[in-house]
Write a protein that holds these residues in place. Sequence first.
Motif, PDB file in Angstrom:
ATOM      1  N   THR A 135     -37.272  47.892   2.904  1.00 37.18           N
ATOM      2  CA  THR A 135     -36.186  47.431   3.768  1.00 37.18           C
ATOM      3  C   THR A 135     -35.591  48.643   4.483  1.00 37.18           C
ATOM      4  O   THR A 135     -35.413  49.705   3.878  1.00 37.18           O
ATOM      5  CB  THR A 135     -35.058  46.742   2.960  1.00 37.18           C
ATOM      6  OG1 THR A 135     -34.870  47.444   1.737  1.00 37.18           O
ATOM      7  CG2 THR A 135     -35.404  45.308   2.627  1.00 37.18           C
ATOM      8  N   CYS A 136     -35.275  48.488   5.781  1.00 34.50           N
ATOM      9  CA  CYS A 136     -34.668  49.588   6.533  1.00 34.50           C
ATOM     10  C   CYS A 136     -33.239  49.798   6.030  1.00 34.50           C
ATOM     11  O   CYS A 136     -32.718  48.975   5.274  1.00 34.50           O
ATOM     12  CB  CYS A 136     -34.693  49.266   8.028  1.00 34.50           C
ATOM     13  SG  CYS A 136     -33.593  47.919   8.496  1.00 34.50           S
ATOM     14  N   SER A 137     -32.594  50.865   6.477  1.00 38.42           N
ATOM     15  CA  SER A 137     -31.264  51.177   5.937  1.00 38.42           C
ATOM     16  C   SER A 137     -30.265  50.069   6.276  1.00 38.42           C
ATOM     17  O   SER A 137     -29.360  49.773   5.496  1.00 38.42           O
ATOM     18  CB  SER A 137     -30.782  52.532   6.453  1.00 38.42           C
ATOM     19  OG  SER A 137     -30.851  52.541   7.858  1.00 38.42           O
ATOM     20  N   ARG A 138     -30.453  49.400   7.432  1.00 39.71           N
ATOM     21  CA  ARG A 138     -29.528  48.327   7.823  1.00 39.71           C
ATOM     22  C   ARG A 138     -29.714  47.113   6.901  1.00 39.71           C
ATOM     23  O   ARG A 138     -28.762  46.495   6.454  1.00 39.71           O
ATOM     24  CB  ARG A 138     -29.790  47.943   9.281  1.00 39.71           C
ATOM     25  CG  ARG A 138     -28.698  47.125   9.930  1.00 39.71           C
ATOM     26  CD  ARG A 138     -28.903  47.082  11.441  1.00 39.71           C
ATOM     27  NE  ARG A 138     -30.272  46.676  11.793  1.00 39.71           N
ATOM     28  CZ  ARG A 138     -30.639  45.408  11.924  1.00 39.71           C
ATOM     29  NH1 ARG A 138     -29.765  44.445  11.759  1.00 39.71           N
ATOM     30  NH2 ARG A 138     -31.880  45.116  12.244  1.00 39.71           N
ATOM     31  N   CYS A 139     -30.983  46.773   6.625  1.00 42.79           N
ATOM     32  CA  CYS A 139     -31.258  45.560   5.826  1.00 42.79           C
ATOM     33  C   CYS A 139     -31.089  45.782   4.327  1.00 42.79           C
ATOM     34  O   CYS A 139     -30.990  44.811   3.575  1.00 42.79           O
ATOM     35  CB  CYS A 139     -32.671  45.051   6.100  1.00 42.79           C
ATOM     36  SG  CYS A 139     -32.875  44.442   7.778  1.00 42.79           S
ATOM     37  N   ALA A 140     -31.065  47.059   3.903  1.00 42.61           N
ATOM     38  CA  ALA A 140     -30.991  47.345   2.469  1.00 42.61           C
ATOM     39  C   ALA A 140     -29.743  46.735   1.841  1.00 42.61           C
ATOM     40  O   ALA A 140     -29.732  46.380   0.672  1.00 42.61           O
ATOM     41  CB  ALA A 140     -31.032  48.844   2.232  1.00 42.61           C
ATOM     42  N   CYS A 184     -43.195  48.731   8.029  1.00 42.76           N
ATOM     43  CA  CYS A 184     -42.139  47.959   8.685  1.00 42.76           C
ATOM     44  C   CYS A 184     -41.223  47.351   7.627  1.00 42.76           C
ATOM     45  O   CYS A 184     -41.621  47.138   6.488  1.00 42.76           O
ATOM     46  CB  CYS A 184     -42.727  46.866   9.561  1.00 42.76           C
ATOM     47  SG  CYS A 184     -43.600  45.605   8.647  1.00 42.76           S
ATOM     48  N   CYS A 185     -39.991  47.104   8.055  1.00 45.04           N
ATOM     49  CA  CYS A 185     -39.002  46.458   7.176  1.00 45.04           C
ATOM     50  C   CYS A 185     -39.403  44.993   6.993  1.00 45.04           C
ATOM     51  O   CYS A 185     -39.663  44.298   7.972  1.00 45.04           O
ATOM     52  CB  CYS A 185     -37.625  46.574   7.825  1.00 45.04           C
ATOM     53  SG  CYS A 185     -36.356  45.585   7.013  1.00 45.04           S
ATOM     54  N   VAL A 186     -39.463  44.538   5.742  1.00 46.87           N
ATOM     55  CA  VAL A 186     -39.908  43.158   5.494  1.00 46.87           C
ATOM     56  C   VAL A 186     -38.858  42.129   5.917  1.00 46.87           C
ATOM     57  O   VAL A 186     -39.155  40.945   5.992  1.00 46.87           O
ATOM     58  CB  VAL A 186     -40.294  42.910   4.014  1.00 46.87           C
ATOM     59  CG1 VAL A 186     -41.442  43.806   3.588  1.00 46.87           C
ATOM     60  CG2 VAL A 186     -39.099  43.074   3.090  1.00 46.87           C
ATOM     61  N   ARG A 187     -37.647  42.587   6.200  1.00 51.86           N
ATOM     62  CA  ARG A 187     -36.602  41.619   6.565  1.00 51.86           C
ATOM     63  C   ARG A 187     -36.382  41.536   8.073  1.00 51.86           C
ATOM     64  O   ARG A 187     -36.139  40.453   8.590  1.00 51.86           O
ATOM     65  CB  ARG A 187     -35.290  41.948   5.844  1.00 51.86           C
ATOM     66  CG  ARG A 187     -35.458  41.815   4.329  1.00 51.86           C
ATOM     67  CD  ARG A 187     -34.169  41.938   3.577  1.00 51.86           C
ATOM     68  NE  ARG A 187     -33.295  40.789   3.789  1.00 51.86           N
ATOM     69  CZ  ARG A 187     -32.114  40.646   3.205  1.00 51.86           C
ATOM     70  NH1 ARG A 187     -31.670  41.584   2.389  1.00 51.86           N
ATOM     71  NH2 ARG A 187     -31.372  39.580   3.424  1.00 51.86           N
ATOM     72  N   CYS A 188     -36.426  42.676   8.794  1.00 50.43           N
ATOM     73  CA  CYS A 188     -36.171  42.597  10.234  1.00 50.43           C
ATOM     74  C   CYS A 188     -37.404  42.968  11.054  1.00 50.43           C
ATOM     75  O   CYS A 188     -37.421  42.764  12.270  1.00 50.43           O
ATOM     76  CB  CYS A 188     -34.992  43.487  10.630  1.00 50.43           C
ATOM     77  SG  CYS A 188     -35.351  45.252  10.561  1.00 50.43           S
ATOM     78  N   GLY A 189     -38.418  43.534  10.427  1.00 49.91           N
ATOM     79  CA  GLY A 189     -39.639  43.890  11.142  1.00 49.91           C
ATOM     80  C   GLY A 189     -39.573  45.243  11.830  1.00 49.91           C
ATOM     81  O   GLY A 189     -40.539  45.694  12.428  1.00 49.91           O
TER      82      GLY A 189
HETATM   83 ZN   LIG Z   1     -34.644  45.847   8.455  1.00 52.66          ZN
END
Ligand SMILES: [Zn+2]
Length: 216
Positions: free
Chosen positions: A26-31, A14-19
């Motif tokens: 980090t997912c591509s959006r949060c990167a 999972c993305c550590v910023r948005c879950g």
């Molecule tokens: Zn994310």
Amino acid sequence: MMVEHALASIFYGCCVRCGGTSLRATCSRCATAAATSFVTPSGLKVMSLGLYDGPSAPLIQRLKYGDETLIATRLGSALARILPPEWRSTSLVPVPLHPERLAERGYNQAALLARSVGNLADLKTQAGMLFRQKETSAQATLRRAERAHNLAGAFVALPASAKAPVLLVDDVVTTGHTVDSCRIALEAAQIEVLGVLACAVARSTSMPIPPETKTE
Ligand SMILES: [Zn+2]
């Protein structure tokens, strides 16, 4: 290190910023998302992945109290992404644990985070530069005015041979008094502190940086 990253991706998908689902930390959006930043009472800038009530909170808890040290690799790789360009020629100083706490836990989560960021951003980690000489009461149980007093003289820094500036690294920054106290000790040893890198900041006590001084 690469093996650690691969394992961390498999275990914590999972993305550590948005879950959201993400093999990367980090997912591509949060990167490319901006860091959550605030300034401590002494004026140190803190850059973090988000608020402590966000998706990173359970991960930080598991890293600190659950022996899941691989999580530091995942959080560290997200932290390396929010490192501002002006902080890329520093070395990293993890906020130390008191030796008794370190012996109990077996590791310092801040040191693991610093090592992970350092490996990815090619920065040296100086875990032996700063020491906690006083075990302090849990900061969360104290009133705001008592927190700074509780930390007075808690840290001591060794005089450095190289006077290069440093960044402090910690898992969570609440009032900022802990990192401010580290700063006092480092500056007493003539070591400049440029800022703080943290996984999360606490909402109730954070003081947002005014919009005109935001760097992101
Ligand atoms: Zn994310």
